[in-house]
Design an enzyme around this catalytic site. Structure first.
Site, PDB file in Angstrom:
ATOM      1  N   LEU A  65       1.368  -1.204   0.181  1.00  0.00           N
ATOM      2  CA  LEU A  65      -0.112   0.123   0.348  1.00  0.00           C
ATOM      3  C   LEU A  65       0.452   1.053  -0.007  1.00  0.00           C
ATOM      4  O   LEU A  65       1.849   1.182   0.934  1.00  0.00           O
ATOM      5  CB  LEU A  65      -0.982  -0.063   1.227  1.00  0.00           C
ATOM      6  CG  LEU A  65      -1.953  -1.022   1.474  1.00  0.00           C
ATOM      7  CD1 LEU A  65      -2.705  -1.537   2.968  1.00  0.00           C
ATOM      8  CD2 LEU A  65      -3.368  -1.004   0.804  1.00  0.00           C
ATOM      9  N   VAL A  91       5.014  -0.888   2.768  1.00  0.00           N
ATOM     10  CA  VAL A  91       4.754   0.657   2.765  1.00  0.00           C
ATOM     11  C   VAL A  91       6.029   0.684   1.408  1.00  0.00           C
ATOM     12  O   VAL A  91       6.548   0.831   1.239  1.00  0.00           O
ATOM     13  CB  VAL A  91       4.455   1.144   4.037  1.00  0.00           C
ATOM     14  CG1 VAL A  91       5.027   2.593   3.326  1.00  0.00           C
ATOM     15  CG2 VAL A  91       4.819   0.788   4.822  1.00  0.00           C
ATOM     16  N   LYS A  92       4.363   0.892   0.038  1.00  0.00           N
ATOM     17  CA  LYS A  92       5.485   1.546  -0.948  1.00  0.00           C
ATOM     18  C   LYS A  92       5.885   3.409  -0.702  1.00  0.00           C
ATOM     19  O   LYS A  92       5.015   3.998  -0.573  1.00  0.00           O
ATOM     20  CB  LYS A  92       4.407   1.014  -2.141  1.00  0.00           C
ATOM     21  CG  LYS A  92       4.127  -0.222  -2.848  1.00  0.00           C
ATOM     22  CD  LYS A  92       3.212  -0.430  -3.701  1.00  0.00           C
ATOM     23  CE  LYS A  92       3.925  -0.164  -4.892  1.00  0.00           C
ATOM     24  NZ  LYS A  92       2.978   0.185  -6.077  1.00  0.00           N
ATOM     25  N   ILE A  93       6.857   3.275  -0.859  1.00  0.00           N
ATOM     26  CA  ILE A  93       7.326   4.448  -0.665  1.00  0.00           C
ATOM     27  C   ILE A  93       8.143   4.788  -2.031  1.00  0.00           C
ATOM     28  O   ILE A  93       8.574   4.087  -2.621  1.00  0.00           O
ATOM     29  CB  ILE A  93       8.720   4.809  -0.123  1.00  0.00           C
ATOM     30  CG1 ILE A  93       8.067   4.149   1.136  1.00  0.00           C
ATOM     31  CG2 ILE A  93       8.885   6.353   0.354  1.00  0.00           C
ATOM     32  CD1 ILE A  93       7.192   5.312   1.823  1.00  0.00           C
ATOM     33  N   ASN A 118       8.824  -1.015   0.348  1.00  0.00           N
ATOM     34  CA  ASN A 118       8.172  -1.696  -0.740  1.00  0.00           C
ATOM     35  C   ASN A 118       8.792  -0.505  -2.205  1.00  0.00           C
ATOM     36  O   ASN A 118       8.066   0.488  -2.149  1.00  0.00           O
ATOM     37  CB  ASN A 118       7.201  -2.426  -1.755  1.00  0.00           C
ATOM     38  CG  ASN A 118       7.204  -2.561  -3.468  1.00  0.00           C
ATOM     39  OD1 ASN A 118       7.986  -2.496  -3.954  1.00  0.00           O
ATOM     40  ND2 ASN A 118       6.169  -3.438  -3.437  1.00  0.00           N
TER      41      ASN A 118
END
Length: 239
Positions: A65, A91-93, A118
């Site tokens: 996400l 956690v998508k950064i 991620n």
């Protein structure tokens, strides 16, 4: 090769919760990813509600996400909230913000605190190297390389994916991901390059049964489709 020969992990890429639930029940995909663009397309109105439903419906597969903020303090705050939604959440950064400022310091900080990350929108070798270096030892992370977008520029992404796999292997717990898949053949390319994961949208997932299909049979089915569609139009060329 057919679908039974695939060893690469296929993740479904989308934000339609009903479609996500359907793919989860099929048992083919090994994880799920989403992003703000996909959420906009799917008509998601409330991020937290959507995210919580995702975790509820998909409790035991990796679920990525993404943060929405464009400033690093905001990204950090959102990342910690997202992380708290479930043990399976990554956690998508984005590797930079919209101003081109590097997210590496934030990635290093969040990884040191044990968050599963991620890192997304990666398109260069330098970004790959910096991202993997920023991950703390003993943490689980994904390096999302947008191979499809790279190849949209006329550049073969396969050599980069192979090199990325070698770099990631030096940091246990780090997986490489082929993002922006354009066609079923990309899944074969990604697997042969040694990539760990590929994200696949629902339209491409629907084509997986064609993998390894006899081309003569597919030719016949194509002609049959043309004939049936032509008849349905009611056209007449002959007098």
């Amino acid at each position: 090769m057919n679908s039974n020969d695939l060893t690469i992990a296929i993740y479904a890429d989308g934000a339609d919760i009903e479609a996500m639930k359907a793919e989860y029940k099929k048992g083919i995909v090994k994880g799920f990813t989403t992003n703000p663009t996909l959420m906009k397309k799917a008509g998601v109105k409330d991020y937290v509600t959507f995210a919580r439903e995702c975790v509820k419906e998909i409790p035991d597969l990796p679920l990525s996400l993404e943060v929405f903020a464009d400033d690093f303090p905001g990204m950090e705050e959102e990342a910690r909230i997202i992380c708290g939604l479930g043990q399976n959440v990554y956690v998508k950064i984005p590797v930079t913000n919209s101003k081109g400022e590097s997210s590496i310091p934030l990635i290093r900080k969040l990884s040191a605190d044990g968050l599963k990350l991620n890192v997304t929108a990666i398109l260069t070798m330098e970004q790959i190297e910096q991202t993997v270096d920023a991950f703390a030892d003993g943490t689980d992370n994904i390096v999302s390389i947008f191979a499809g977008r790279i190849m949209d520029t006329g550049v073969d992404a396969v050599p980069m994916m192979k090199k990325a796999g070698q770099i990631a292997a030096a940091k246990p717990g780090t997986q490489t991901l082929w993002a922006s898949c354009r066609e079923v053949y990309n899944i074969i390319q990604a697997q042969e390059a040694g990539t760990d994961i590929i994200t696949v949208t629902n339209p491409i997932l629907a084509k997986l049964p064609n993998l390894g299909k006899d081309l003569t049979q597919l030719s016949l089915e194509t002609v049959q489709m043309f004939v049936n569609d032509g008849r349905s139009l009611g056209y007449s060329i002959r007098a």
